[in-house]
Design an enzyme around this catalytic site. Structure first.
Site, PDB file in Angstrom:
ATOM      1  N   GLU A 146       0.830  -1.106   0.046  1.00 54.54           N
ATOM      2  CA  GLU A 146      -0.099   0.090  -0.082  1.00 54.54           C
ATOM      3  C   GLU A 146       0.727   1.108   0.151  1.00 54.54           C
ATOM      4  OE1 GLU A 146      -2.778  -0.417  -0.585  1.00 54.54           O
ATOM      5  OE2 GLU A 146      -3.249  -2.607  -0.218  1.00 54.54           O
ATOM      6  N   LEU A 147       1.929   1.167  -0.629  1.00 56.34           N
ATOM      7  CA  LEU A 147       3.082   2.268  -0.649  1.00 56.34           C
ATOM      8  C   LEU A 147       3.265   2.791   0.766  1.00 56.34           C
ATOM      9  CD1 LEU A 147       2.060   4.589  -3.841  1.00 56.34           C
ATOM     10  CD2 LEU A 147       3.416   2.487  -3.623  1.00 56.34           C
TER      11      LEU A 147
END
Length: 402
Positions: A146-147
């Protein structure tokens, strides 16, 4: 000339079946096989197969001028193998073109970077080996689940030898600076950072079919005019999004596939835009500044923080309990137990336990098998408790044998 960097996240979790207290000690199969198979088949039909076919078509049409990148979680690849081998074959066809880059991430699409450095590094190494095995490609660029990124996470990635990493172009981190340049990690400046242009990415990922949006319907001509806007200085435009945007979040009848098919032609015709993979971008551009982020942030929700996964007592308790048994799992080192350990780490389980109100709450309910976060927590902890009990029993048997 600005470089468009297209990146797509490909991930599907293994979903747990309804596992009640009375199952504990009797039933040690934790997965909802029917849901996992049916969802994978549906997403493959709506998104993966048609979109992979379209990208292959565009690569054949535009040659080396059109390039994209993917990260595919280990959980997704395991389900491709089991439920949709045709999807894996279509990704291999893309890999064979040489126009597609594959990124490294955590094997389980986990939150291990937030709690256990050794587990994080182990998972990234396993994922690199998996991508090499499936596609013959060794990743040199990393992206975390999710970065999720911080200075410390970036330093870990740099220590593993990666040349670059993806992160969110969050306003509270960037301040007045633009995401359309390359940045460097604060603790190890050798690691280059590519930051998502969330406005331009979300125009496709979230707003494309929104009839209440003042730019609807979004045309390729308008979109490309935003990319070449002289009032928005920059060197690279990072368009990062879930791959399921195409055909699943944005259905085919919205025109999303037609939009994407026409995008490369219009972008390239401007003579002001080209396409590049993350590896090419970090080789082409030098960092303009160091990015400072002592606290982790992500690409989720307006807050761009980690509270979608670790924001309440339910999530924190489940998270602490899970990683408290890591040493036992590693000591046993049994393939069946390792597999359960893998899918229990997937971030989606903690996502389902979120209790905060979201501006994009519909995204959080997407494919959520639970009616409430409390139900998600109880189900997860029932599974965890049985797994932990079986783990202890297996270790006792192993000790007696020795």
């Amino acid at each position: 000339m600005k470089t468009i960097c297209l990146y797509f996240q490909v991930h599907q979790p293994f979903r747990l079946k309804k596992y009640r207290f009375f199952n504990m000690g009797k039933d040690h199969h934790y997965l909802d096989d029917f849901a996992n198979r049916s969802i994978m088949k549906k997403v493959a039909e709506r998104c993966y197969i048609p979109m992979n076919s379209l990208i292959l078509k565009l690569i054949k049409k535009h040659g080396k001028d059109f390039k994209v990148s993917f990260s595919i979680s280990g959980m997704a690849i395991e389900q491709f193998r089991e439920y949709a081998p045709e999807v894996l074959k279509s990704f291999k066809k893309l890999a064979d073109t040489g126009n597609v880059e594959f990124l490294a991430e955590t094997y389980s699409h986990s939150l291990s970077s937030l709690i256990n450095k050794d587990e994080f590094k182990d998972q990234v190494k396993r994922h690199v080996a998996l991508i090499k095995e499936e596609f013959g490609y060794k990743p040199v660029i990393s992206r975390n689940t999710e970065l999720i990124y911080s200075d410390d996470i970036g330093e870990m990635v740099a220590d593993m030898g990666f040349k670059g990493m993806l992160a969110e172009g969050a306003r509270h981190v960037l301040g007045w600076k633009s995401p359309d340049f390359v940045y460097a990690n604060a603790l190890n400046p050798r690691l280059k950072l590519l930051l998502r242009n969330f406005k331009l990415s979300d125009d496709i990922a979230f707003r494309f079919s929104d009839r209440g949006w003042d730019c609807w319907p979004l045309t390729v001509e308008n979109y490309v005019s935003w990319l070449v806007n002289d009032d928005a200085p920059g060197e690279v435009i990072n368009l990062f999004m879930d791959y399921e945007t195409f055909g699943e979040h944005q259905w085919a009848d919205t025109g999303i596939f037609d939009f994407f098919e026409r995008l490369p032609k219009y972008a390239l015709s401007t003579k002001k835009l080209c396409f590049g993979t993350p590896k090419e971008v970090v080789a082409k551009y030098q960092p303009v500044a160091v990015l400072h982020s002592p606290y982790p942030f992500s690409w989720a929700d307006e807050e761009r923080d980690i509270t979608a996964w670790l924001g309440n007592e339910l999530q924190d308790e489940a998270f602490r309990n899970l990683y408290s048994i890591r040493n036992k799992v590693k000591k046993l080192n049994d393939p069946d137990y390792n597999h359960v350990w893998d899918f229990l780490q997937t971030s989606d389980h903690f996502y389902y336990m979120a209790t905060k109100w979201f501006s994009d709450g519909d995204v959080h309910s997407y494919f959520n098998p639970y009616d409430t976060p409390y139900e998600a927590f109880i189900n997860y902890m029932n599974v965890f408790s049985d797994f932990n009990r079986e783990l202890d029993l297996a270790l006792k048997v192993t000790k007696k044998k020795k």
